[in-house]
Structure formats: C-alpha cells, structure tokens
Write a protein that holds these residues in place. Structure first.
Motif, mmCIF file in Angstrom:
data_model
loop_
_atom_site.group_PDB
_atom_site.id
_atom_site.type_symbol
_atom_site.label_atom_id
_atom_site.label_comp_id
_atom_site.label_asym_id
_atom_site.label_seq_id
_atom_site.Cartn_x
_atom_site.Cartn_y
_atom_site.Cartn_z
ATOM 1 N N LEU A 109 12.490 54.804 -16.328
ATOM 2 C CA LEU A 109 11.045 54.679 -16.533
ATOM 3 C C LEU A 109 10.729 54.004 -17.857
ATOM 4 O O LEU A 109 9.875 53.126 -17.932
ATOM 5 C CB LEU A 109 10.386 56.061 -16.510
ATOM 6 C CG LEU A 109 10.156 56.704 -15.144
ATOM 7 C CD1 LEU A 109 9.707 58.140 -15.318
ATOM 8 C CD2 LEU A 109 9.135 55.915 -14.348
ATOM 9 N N LYS A 110 11.449 54.421 -18.890
ATOM 10 C CA LYS A 110 11.212 53.831 -20.215
ATOM 11 C C LYS A 110 11.536 52.350 -20.208
ATOM 12 O O LYS A 110 10.776 51.527 -20.734
ATOM 13 C CB LYS A 110 12.076 54.550 -21.264
ATOM 14 C CG LYS A 110 11.353 55.744 -21.861
ATOM 15 C CD LYS A 110 12.123 56.319 -23.046
ATOM 16 C CE LYS A 110 11.804 57.811 -23.170
ATOM 17 N NZ LYS A 110 13.001 58.620 -23.424
ATOM 18 N N LYS A 111 12.685 52.009 -19.632
ATOM 19 C CA LYS A 111 13.099 50.604 -19.584
ATOM 20 C C LYS A 111 12.079 49.773 -18.816
ATOM 21 O O LYS A 111 11.746 48.656 -19.189
ATOM 22 C CB LYS A 111 14.462 50.489 -18.884
ATOM 23 C CG LYS A 111 15.639 50.568 -19.854
ATOM 24 C CD LYS A 111 16.953 50.715 -19.129
ATOM 25 C CE LYS A 111 17.453 49.405 -18.555
ATOM 26 N NZ LYS A 111 18.804 49.532 -17.955
ATOM 27 N N GLU A 112 11.593 50.334 -17.728
ATOM 28 C CA GLU A 112 10.627 49.608 -16.903
ATOM 29 C C GLU A 112 9.340 49.347 -17.669
ATOM 30 O O GLU A 112 8.791 48.248 -17.641
ATOM 31 C CB GLU A 112 10.345 50.401 -15.626
ATOM 32 C CG GLU A 112 9.590 49.619 -14.570
ATOM 33 C CD GLU A 112 8.099 49.887 -14.555
ATOM 34 O OE1 GLU A 112 7.394 49.190 -13.826
ATOM 35 O OE2 GLU A 112 7.620 50.789 -15.280
ATOM 36 N N LYS A 113 8.859 50.369 -18.372
ATOM 37 C CA LYS A 113 7.607 50.208 -19.120
ATOM 38 C C LYS A 113 7.761 49.180 -20.238
ATOM 39 O O LYS A 113 6.867 48.382 -20.486
ATOM 40 C CB LYS A 113 7.140 51.565 -19.651
ATOM 41 C CG LYS A 113 6.559 52.430 -18.539
ATOM 42 C CD LYS A 113 5.926 53.721 -19.041
ATOM 43 C CE LYS A 113 5.122 54.395 -17.935
ATOM 44 N NZ LYS A 113 5.960 54.966 -16.850
ATOM 45 N N GLU A 114 8.914 49.203 -20.911
ATOM 46 C CA GLU A 114 9.156 48.221 -21.969
ATOM 47 C C GLU A 114 9.215 46.801 -21.416
ATOM 48 O O GLU A 114 8.633 45.879 -21.969
ATOM 49 C CB GLU A 114 10.461 48.542 -22.707
ATOM 50 C CG GLU A 114 10.230 49.434 -23.899
ATOM 51 C CD GLU A 114 11.522 50.037 -24.409
ATOM 52 O OE1 GLU A 114 12.572 49.344 -24.377
ATOM 53 O OE2 GLU A 114 11.493 51.211 -24.829
ATOM 54 N N TRP A 115 9.925 46.660 -20.328
ATOM 55 C CA TRP A 115 10.040 45.333 -19.711
ATOM 56 C C TRP A 115 8.677 44.823 -19.267
ATOM 57 O O TRP A 115 8.326 43.669 -19.496
ATOM 58 C CB TRP A 115 11.025 45.393 -18.533
ATOM 59 C CG TRP A 115 11.256 44.057 -17.900
ATOM 60 C CD1 TRP A 115 12.172 43.115 -18.281
ATOM 61 C CD2 TRP A 115 10.560 43.503 -16.770
ATOM 62 N NE1 TRP A 115 12.086 42.014 -17.464
ATOM 63 C CE2 TRP A 115 11.108 42.231 -16.532
ATOM 64 C CE3 TRP A 115 9.536 43.964 -15.944
ATOM 65 C CZ2 TRP A 115 10.661 41.399 -15.498
ATOM 66 C CZ3 TRP A 115 9.080 43.146 -14.917
ATOM 67 C CH2 TRP A 115 9.649 41.881 -14.692
ATOM 68 N N ALA A 116 7.910 45.699 -18.633
ATOM 69 C CA ALA A 116 6.586 45.298 -18.150
ATOM 70 C C ALA A 116 5.703 44.867 -19.306
ATOM 71 O O ALA A 116 4.922 43.926 -19.202
ATOM 72 C CB ALA A 116 5.941 46.442 -17.370
ATOM 73 N N LYS A 117 5.854 45.546 -20.427
ATOM 74 C CA LYS A 117 5.014 45.270 -21.583
ATOM 75 C C LYS A 117 5.480 44.023 -22.340
ATOM 76 O O LYS A 117 4.668 43.204 -22.759
ATOM 77 C CB LYS A 117 5.041 46.492 -22.512
ATOM 78 C CG LYS A 117 3.970 46.510 -23.564
ATOM 79 C CD LYS A 117 3.945 47.863 -24.281
ATOM 80 C CE LYS A 117 3.874 47.641 -25.758
ATOM 81 N NZ LYS A 117 4.781 48.418 -26.572
ATOM 82 N N ASN A 118 6.789 43.890 -22.502
ATOM 83 C CA ASN A 118 7.306 42.842 -23.393
ATOM 84 C C ASN A 118 7.822 41.582 -22.703
ATOM 85 O O ASN A 118 7.861 40.521 -23.320
ATOM 86 C CB ASN A 118 8.445 43.406 -24.257
ATOM 87 C CG ASN A 118 7.998 44.598 -25.067
ATOM 88 O OD1 ASN A 118 6.854 44.651 -25.518
ATOM 89 N ND2 ASN A 118 8.881 45.577 -25.227
ATOM 90 N N GLU A 119 8.258 41.676 -21.476
ATOM 91 C CA GLU A 119 8.926 40.531 -20.841
ATOM 92 C C GLU A 119 8.142 39.930 -19.682
ATOM 93 O O GLU A 119 8.145 38.727 -19.471
ATOM 94 C CB GLU A 119 10.305 40.954 -20.290
ATOM 95 C CG GLU A 119 11.153 41.796 -21.227
ATOM 96 C CD GLU A 119 11.882 40.943 -22.248
ATOM 97 O OE1 GLU A 119 12.001 39.725 -22.017
ATOM 98 O OE2 GLU A 119 12.298 41.513 -23.265
ATOM 99 N N TRP A 120 7.513 40.777 -18.926
ATOM 100 C CA TRP A 120 6.977 40.334 -17.641
ATOM 101 C C TRP A 120 5.874 39.290 -17.782
ATOM 102 O O TRP A 120 5.821 38.333 -17.013
ATOM 103 C CB TRP A 120 6.516 41.542 -16.835
ATOM 104 C CG TRP A 120 5.826 41.234 -15.539
ATOM 105 C CD1 TRP A 120 4.633 41.719 -15.126
ATOM 106 C CD2 TRP A 120 6.308 40.408 -14.457
ATOM 107 N NE1 TRP A 120 4.330 41.244 -13.884
ATOM 108 C CE2 TRP A 120 5.337 40.432 -13.451
ATOM 109 C CE3 TRP A 120 7.449 39.631 -14.268
ATOM 110 C CZ2 TRP A 120 5.464 39.718 -12.263
ATOM 111 C CZ3 TRP A 120 7.583 38.909 -13.084
ATOM 112 C CH2 TRP A 120 6.604 38.964 -12.102
ATOM 113 N N GLY A 121 4.996 39.438 -18.751
ATOM 114 C CA GLY A 121 3.879 38.511 -18.906
ATOM 115 C C GLY A 121 4.338 37.071 -19.010
ATOM 116 O O GLY A 121 3.874 36.198 -18.270
#
Ligand SMILES: [Zn+2]
Length: 146
Positions: free
Chosen positions: A113-125
C-alpha cells in the motif's frame, strides 16, 4: 507480455495465496480496459458474472507489477465485502472508513500500500503524460478545427 491471459493468471495466484478464505460466488472475469489517469481499476457486476477492469495503460512495462497487484487486491476486497459480487454485503459503502486499506493491512499488504501511494504520487503523473502525449497532441490538433 501483459495481456488478459496474464492478468487472469495473476488474479488466480493472488486469490489462492492471499484470499483463500474468500468464496467464489460466481465467475470472475478480469481484463484490461480504459486509459484513465485517476482510475486504476474497478469492479462491476455484469449479469451473473463479476468483471474486474484494470487500466489498460498498465500493460506498459514501465508501470511496475506491484501497481497491478495492488489494483487487483483492492478490487478483490470489494468483492469479499459483497460489492459487485454475490457474497453477503458487509458494509454500506465500499470505501467509507478506509475499510479496503484496513482489510489489506490485515492481510499483510502494508508495504505494498505504501509503495503504491508513493508511486501514484511521485511517478504516475509524469509517466501518464509520456504515455498519452501523442494522443493528447492529436486531440488538441483536432480541437483547433472544431
Ligand atoms: Zn475501490
């Protein structure tokens, strides 16, 4: 290669390994569909079956596997809570009170969950912009003639 067959395999593995207590009340179909920035996946009852949809941009290998796994387990929790599934409805609302994440933590997915939230916030955009650049350019080109 990430296709619908690959998704189906992942769903089976995840279900057997992490949700063995969750009954299969109907046929569950999973497939890639849509190219959304904000919606990673969703679950929907279609007649007697349940359909799990995963963002088709996630077929791109630049999206890490764990994002797809996280989306699958999220939708599986909705299924087990009786949303879009024939199982007994356990809550009034699918997300209220953080019930999905709570269930996932209980099943040991805390770091996922933590990894997913970080990725969504920092990489996905940025990645989303790269992946959809061409079509956005074409759209704005056409828009000038409308
Ligand atoms: Zn949800």
């Amino acid at each position: 290669m990430r296709d619908d067959e690959w998704l189906k395999e992942k769903l089976e593995q995840i279900w057997v390994s992490f949700f063995p207590d969750v009954k299969r009340g109907n046929r569950v179909v999973i497939k890639f569909k849509g190219r959304s920035r904000d919606r990673f996946g969703y679950i929907k009852k279609v007649n007697e079956n349940t359909l799990i949809v995963i963002n088709s941009l996630f077929r791109d290998e630049r999206v890490p596997d764990f994002i797809i796994y996280n989306t699958i387990v999220h939708e599986l929790v909705h299924y087990m809570h009786g949303f879009q599934s024939p199982l007994e409805r356990r809550f009034e609302h699918p997300h209220r009170g953080g019930i999905v994440d709570r269930e996932l933590r209980k099943r040991g997915f805390d770091s996922l969950l933590k990894k997913e939230k970080e990725w969504a916030k920092n990489e996905w955009g940025e990645l989303y912009k790269e992946m959809t650049y061409q079509e956005r350019k074409e759209n704005s080109f056409f828009n000038r003639f409308i």
